[in-house]
Design a protein around this motif. Structure first.
Motif, PDB file in Angstrom:
ATOM      1  N   GLY A 182       0.904  -1.262  -0.026  1.00 52.36           N
ATOM      2  CA  GLY A 182      -0.003   0.126  -0.095  1.00 52.36           C
ATOM      3  C   GLY A 182       0.759   1.174   0.021  1.00 52.36           C
ATOM      4  O   GLY A 182       2.222   1.107   0.163  1.00 52.36           O
ATOM      5  N   PRO A 183      -0.001   2.439  -0.053  1.00 52.09           N
ATOM      6  CA  PRO A 183       1.048   3.647  -0.430  1.00 52.09           C
ATOM      7  C   PRO A 183       1.518   3.900   0.960  1.00 52.09           C
ATOM      8  O   PRO A 183       1.160   3.959   2.019  1.00 52.09           O
ATOM      9  CB  PRO A 183      -0.053   4.685  -0.407  1.00 52.09           C
ATOM     10  CG  PRO A 183      -1.239   4.030  -1.120  1.00 52.09           C
ATOM     11  CD  PRO A 183      -1.217   2.668  -0.572  1.00 52.09           C
ATOM     12  N   GLY A 184       3.166   4.287   0.782  1.00 50.56           N
ATOM     13  CA  GLY A 184       3.851   4.565   2.101  1.00 50.56           C
ATOM     14  C   GLY A 184       3.974   3.596   2.903  1.00 50.56           C
ATOM     15  O   GLY A 184       4.415   4.004   4.096  1.00 50.56           O
ATOM     16  N   GLU A 186      -7.559 -14.915  12.108  1.00 55.74           N
ATOM     17  CA  GLU A 186      -7.212 -13.494  11.846  1.00 55.74           C
ATOM     18  C   GLU A 186      -6.607 -13.237  10.416  1.00 55.74           C
ATOM     19  O   GLU A 186      -6.917 -12.430   9.623  1.00 55.74           O
ATOM     20  CB  GLU A 186      -6.316 -12.773  12.842  1.00 55.74           C
ATOM     21  CG  GLU A 186      -7.034 -12.639  14.226  1.00 55.74           C
ATOM     22  CD  GLU A 186      -8.374 -11.946  14.371  1.00 55.74           C
ATOM     23  OE1 GLU A 186      -8.605 -10.865  13.744  1.00 55.74           O
ATOM     24  OE2 GLU A 186      -9.351 -12.429  14.906  1.00 55.74           O
ATOM     25  N   ALA A 187      -5.544 -13.999  10.107  1.00 60.11           N
ATOM     26  CA  ALA A 187      -5.058 -14.002   8.757  1.00 60.11           C
ATOM     27  C   ALA A 187      -6.048 -14.272   7.693  1.00 60.11           C
ATOM     28  O   ALA A 187      -5.952 -13.457   6.494  1.00 60.11           O
ATOM     29  CB  ALA A 187      -3.947 -14.946   8.645  1.00 60.11           C
ATOM     30  N   LEU A 188      -7.146 -15.027   7.874  1.00 54.22           N
ATOM     31  CA  LEU A 188      -8.039 -15.412   6.853  1.00 54.22           C
ATOM     32  C   LEU A 188      -8.931 -14.061   6.546  1.00 54.22           C
ATOM     33  O   LEU A 188      -9.727 -13.969   5.602  1.00 54.22           O
ATOM     34  CB  LEU A 188      -8.926 -16.609   7.035  1.00 54.22           C
ATOM     35  CG  LEU A 188      -8.130 -17.869   7.324  1.00 54.22           C
ATOM     36  CD1 LEU A 188      -9.111 -19.073   7.657  1.00 54.22           C
ATOM     37  CD2 LEU A 188      -7.555 -18.113   5.877  1.00 54.22           C
ATOM     38  N   LYS A 189      -8.939 -13.047   7.555  1.00 51.25           N
ATOM     39  CA  LYS A 189      -9.878 -12.074   7.552  1.00 51.25           C
ATOM     40  C   LYS A 189      -9.087 -10.800   6.712  1.00 51.25           C
ATOM     41  O   LYS A 189      -9.764  -9.804   6.203  1.00 51.25           O
ATOM     42  CB  LYS A 189     -10.206 -11.406   8.785  1.00 51.25           C
ATOM     43  CG  LYS A 189     -11.072 -12.546   9.578  1.00 51.25           C
ATOM     44  CD  LYS A 189     -11.388 -12.059  10.861  1.00 51.25           C
ATOM     45  CE  LYS A 189     -12.111 -13.070  11.989  1.00 51.25           C
ATOM     46  NZ  LYS A 189     -12.197 -12.646  13.315  1.00 51.25           N
ATOM     47  N   GLU A 190      -7.992 -10.791   6.445  1.00 44.63           N
ATOM     48  CA  GLU A 190      -7.161 -10.076   6.041  1.00 44.63           C
ATOM     49  C   GLU A 190      -7.471  -9.398   4.695  1.00 44.63           C
ATOM     50  O   GLU A 190      -7.542 -10.550   3.659  1.00 44.63           O
ATOM     51  CB  GLU A 190      -5.708 -10.137   6.227  1.00 44.63           C
ATOM     52  CG  GLU A 190      -5.188 -10.119   7.549  1.00 44.63           C
ATOM     53  CD  GLU A 190      -3.503 -10.230   7.595  1.00 44.63           C
ATOM     54  OE1 GLU A 190      -2.946  -9.901   8.789  1.00 44.63           O
ATOM     55  OE2 GLU A 190      -3.084 -10.535   6.841  1.00 44.63           O
ATOM     56  N   PRO A 191      -7.758  -8.296   4.320  1.00 42.07           N
ATOM     57  CA  PRO A 191      -7.893  -7.797   2.916  1.00 42.07           C
ATOM     58  C   PRO A 191      -6.718  -7.548   1.967  1.00 42.07           C
ATOM     59  O   PRO A 191      -6.999  -7.737   0.855  1.00 42.07           O
ATOM     60  CB  PRO A 191      -8.605  -6.342   3.051  1.00 42.07           C
ATOM     61  CG  PRO A 191      -8.022  -5.887   4.123  1.00 42.07           C
ATOM     62  CD  PRO A 191      -7.503  -6.928   5.254  1.00 42.07           C
ATOM     63  N   TRP A 192      -5.584  -7.471   2.467  1.00 43.43           N
ATOM     64  CA  TRP A 192      -4.374  -7.014   1.780  1.00 43.43           C
ATOM     65  C   TRP A 192      -3.979  -8.161   0.812  1.00 43.43           C
ATOM     66  O   TRP A 192      -3.824  -9.359   1.279  1.00 43.43           O
ATOM     67  CB  TRP A 192      -3.231  -6.568   2.721  1.00 43.43           C
ATOM     68  CG  TRP A 192      -3.833  -5.516   3.700  1.00 43.43           C
ATOM     69  CD1 TRP A 192      -4.041  -4.113   3.541  1.00 43.43           C
ATOM     70  CD2 TRP A 192      -4.019  -5.560   5.080  1.00 43.43           C
ATOM     71  NE1 TRP A 192      -4.466  -3.685   4.643  1.00 43.43           N
ATOM     72  CE2 TRP A 192      -4.456  -4.551   5.555  1.00 43.43           C
ATOM     73  CE3 TRP A 192      -3.734  -6.671   5.982  1.00 43.43           C
ATOM     74  CZ2 TRP A 192      -4.633  -4.270   7.135  1.00 43.43           C
ATOM     75  CZ3 TRP A 192      -3.721  -6.502   7.481  1.00 43.43           C
ATOM     76  CH2 TRP A 192      -4.395  -5.393   7.938  1.00 43.43           C
ATOM     77  N   ILE A 193      -3.259  -7.910  -0.300  1.00 46.84           N
ATOM     78  CA  ILE A 193      -2.596  -8.565  -1.203  1.00 46.84           C
ATOM     79  C   ILE A 193      -1.036  -7.917  -1.112  1.00 46.84           C
ATOM     80  O   ILE A 193      -0.944  -6.820  -1.419  1.00 46.84           O
ATOM     81  CB  ILE A 193      -3.212  -8.615  -2.618  1.00 46.84           C
ATOM     82  CG1 ILE A 193      -4.619  -9.199  -2.587  1.00 46.84           C
ATOM     83  CG2 ILE A 193      -2.156  -9.595  -3.588  1.00 46.84           C
ATOM     84  CD1 ILE A 193      -4.767 -10.597  -2.130  1.00 46.84           C
TER      85      ILE A 193
END
Length: 225
Positions: free
Chosen positions: A37-39, A199-206
């Protein structure tokens, strides 16, 4: 006490001390610093002296690096069997942890941890054959000596160090003996690991750099988001 961690889905080094803290019921909070993500690099640089995760913050003390964090916890909580009680086993466990820290580059490069994914058959077995052979000797010897289910009988920091490897075996369906497959199941059955996984399965990030389809050129960067 606070532990700064990266994305649970991908951050192998964050998982290791987190498991030690949670399994041994040491009070702490955690904070995720996304690795995309940005920054994101600038954010890490502001929060971490190394620009990497994990980082343990205990009052005014800031401890980066996974093994240093685990050793600090073992010193701070000597009543917790973070390392094996037997001196010879402690030496074996620390040697195994150091080997994980410095080695297994084939698995790291060609089979990144990805808890949300299932990618059987996508890893070139020749690229990880040497590491798998070493795991058979290392894990197999320790499990035979201890009787399992973990490397030294009960869960220790050595198991925390190798937990991300266990996930790679499952994610990519890597060929291992029944003894090692049982060890992988023991890691997955650990309540602390199950909490992290949920918790990992809920994360949105790629994170493209840790996605096998991106690494192998099957899909372009940014197309999985």
């Amino acid at each position: 006490m606070k532990l700064l961690i990266g994305n649970r889905n991908y951050s192998t080094w964050s998982l290791r001390p987190w498991l030690v803290l949670r399994h041994f019921e040491i009070p702490f909070t955690d904070e995720v610093l996304p690795l995309s993500g940005p920054g994101w690099r600038e954010n890490l640089a502001e929060r971490s002296p190394t620009g990497k995760v994990p980082v343990l913050i205990d009052g005014e003390l800031v401890v980066p690096e996974t093994i240093a964090i685990i050793e600090y916890l073992a010193d701070r909580y000597p009543d917790k069997p973070i390392w094996p009680v037997d001196r010879a086993d402690r030496a074996r466990a620390r040697a195994a942890a150091a080997e994980m820290h410095a080695g297994f580059s084939g698995l790291r490069t060609h089979a990144p941890m990805n808890l949300r994914a299932s990618h059987p058959g996508k890893v070139d077995l020749d690229s990880v054959a040497r590491d798998l052979k070493r795991l058979e000797a290392l894990w197999g010897g320790m499990l035979e000596r201890s009787g399992g289910p973990f490397l030294f009988g009960a869960f220790t920091a050595a198991d925390a160090m190798y937990a991300p490897v266990a996930t790679r075996i499952r994610t990519y369906d890597l060929p291992v003996t029944d003894r090692l497959a049982e060890y992988v199941e023991a890691i997955y059955g650990l309540p602390a690991f199950q909490e992290w996984l949920a918790e990992a399965l809920k994360e949105p990030w790629i994170v493209d750099d840790d996605e096998i389809d991106v690494i192998q050129g099957r899909v372009p960067r940014g197309s999985l988001a």
